[in-house]
Design an enzyme around this catalytic site. Structure first.
Site, PDB file in Angstrom:
ATOM      1  N   SER A 110      57.686 -15.868 -45.034  1.00  0.00           N
ATOM      2  CA  SER A 110      58.075 -16.968 -45.895  1.00  0.00           C
ATOM      3  C   SER A 110      56.887 -17.903 -46.161  1.00  0.00           C
ATOM      4  CB  SER A 110      59.265 -17.702 -45.264  1.00  0.00           C
ATOM      5  OG  SER A 110      59.871 -18.572 -46.177  1.00  0.00           O
ATOM      6  N   MET A 111      56.990 -19.183 -45.805  1.00  0.00           N
ATOM      7  CA  MET A 111      55.874 -20.101 -45.975  1.00  0.00           C
ATOM      8  C   MET A 111      54.621 -19.624 -45.259  1.00  0.00           C
ATOM      9  SD  MET A 111      54.089 -22.503 -44.007  1.00  0.00           S
ATOM     10  CE  MET A 111      55.169 -23.056 -42.718  1.00  0.00           C
TER      11      MET A 111
END
Length: 293
Positions: A110-111
């Protein structure tokens, strides 16, 4: 996965696992044993401001929640930058290299795709392979936040969970302690729709409310001669309501156009945003296969 030999331990690359927003190293706890059993050294660390290093707005601890105060209170993590993530990750990579590991496999979820991209551009000689696990893989000069505003992001559930103005408070803010059943159901669908309610309750209790905003608005200028030379893989998750499948495909297409001679290895899992929770063994099998190439 069978038993490993001493020779396996000597030649298998180490993994460095970088978590995503509102998470910490804890999210990989079910995945790590499978990778260890396969003979890999594995390190998962909390990024600055996350997991055991998280800091909380004071209003978050007051229940019932004062929603108005929570929406405007400046985040204690507003000063955390992408450079902080990069230097912290490089410390881990360098420690592994000093301990005798060769170039590492750097995985971002994700991030976590934002810092692994920046680390790879800064120190490509230290990275054997990049693995983007349903992660941001931003194009050169494009801040990650831009991808949340594209048509491909339609249907994502995270935006509806946001509290307050990120630009004002300096963080992307969630109420991870909410008892509103509709809010909690949306949050579960965003991150881990395919785990049991009991497991989700544990996850919800571990999520932190603030995710520093600066890394999302800071672009990385990647080059073909550095980031673009490193072998990379992307693991798509078809049931992801945080980073939608069309956004995942958008990352892959742009990267392959940028480096047509070094295209992305693509795998797909039929999971939510969090396969390390719902299908850790299947995810480990993919990672072990990627490491062997």
């Amino acid at each position: 996965m069978g038993d490993v030999t001493a020779n396996d331990l000597e030649r298998k690359p180490a993994f460095v696992l970088i978590h995503g927003s509102w998470h910490g190293a804890w999210c990989f706890s079910k995945l790590v044993p499978y990778l260890l059993k396969a003979g890999h050294v594995v390190v998962a660390r909390d990024l600055p401001g996350h997991g055991g290093l998280a800091k909380y707005p004071r209003s978050f601890g007051q229940r019932p929640l004062d929603a108005a105060a929570f929406a405007i209170e400046p985040s204690p993590l507003a000063g955390v930058t992408l450079a902080d993530y990069v230097s912290d990750t490089l410390e881990t990579v360098d420690a592994l290299l000093r301990a005798g590991s060769g170039p590492v496999i750097l995985l971002g979820h994700s991030m976590g795709g934002i810092p692994i991209t920046a680390v790879a551009e800064a120190a490509p000689e230290k990275i054997r392979k990049l693995v983007y696990l349903t992660a941001f893989m931003p194009a050169s000069g494009v801040p990650a936040i831009a991808y949340s505003r594209t048509p491909e992001a339609e249907g994502a559930r995270v935006g509806a969970a946001m509290k307050g103005d990120a630009a004002r408070v300096g963080a992307l803010r969630l109420d991870s302690r909410s008892t509103d059943p509709n809010y909690v159901a949306n949050l579960k669908q965003a991150f881990a729709g395919d785990v049991s309610e009991a497991e989700w309750e544990l996850v919800q209790n571990l999520l932190s409310p603030d995710d520093p905003a600066q890394p999302f608005v800071t672009p990385t200028e990647t080059t073909r001669s550095r980031w673009g030379k490193i072998p990379r893989a992307y693991i798509k998750c078809s049931g992801d309501f945080a980073i939608r499948p069309l956004t995942q495909a958008k990352f892959i297409d742009a990267a392959d156009q940028f480096t047509p001679d070094n295209k992305t290895e693509v795998y797909e899992l039929e999971t939510s945003h969090s396969p390390f929770l719902s299908q850790p063994e299947k995810l480990a099998n993919v990672l072990v296969e990627l490491a062997s190439r």
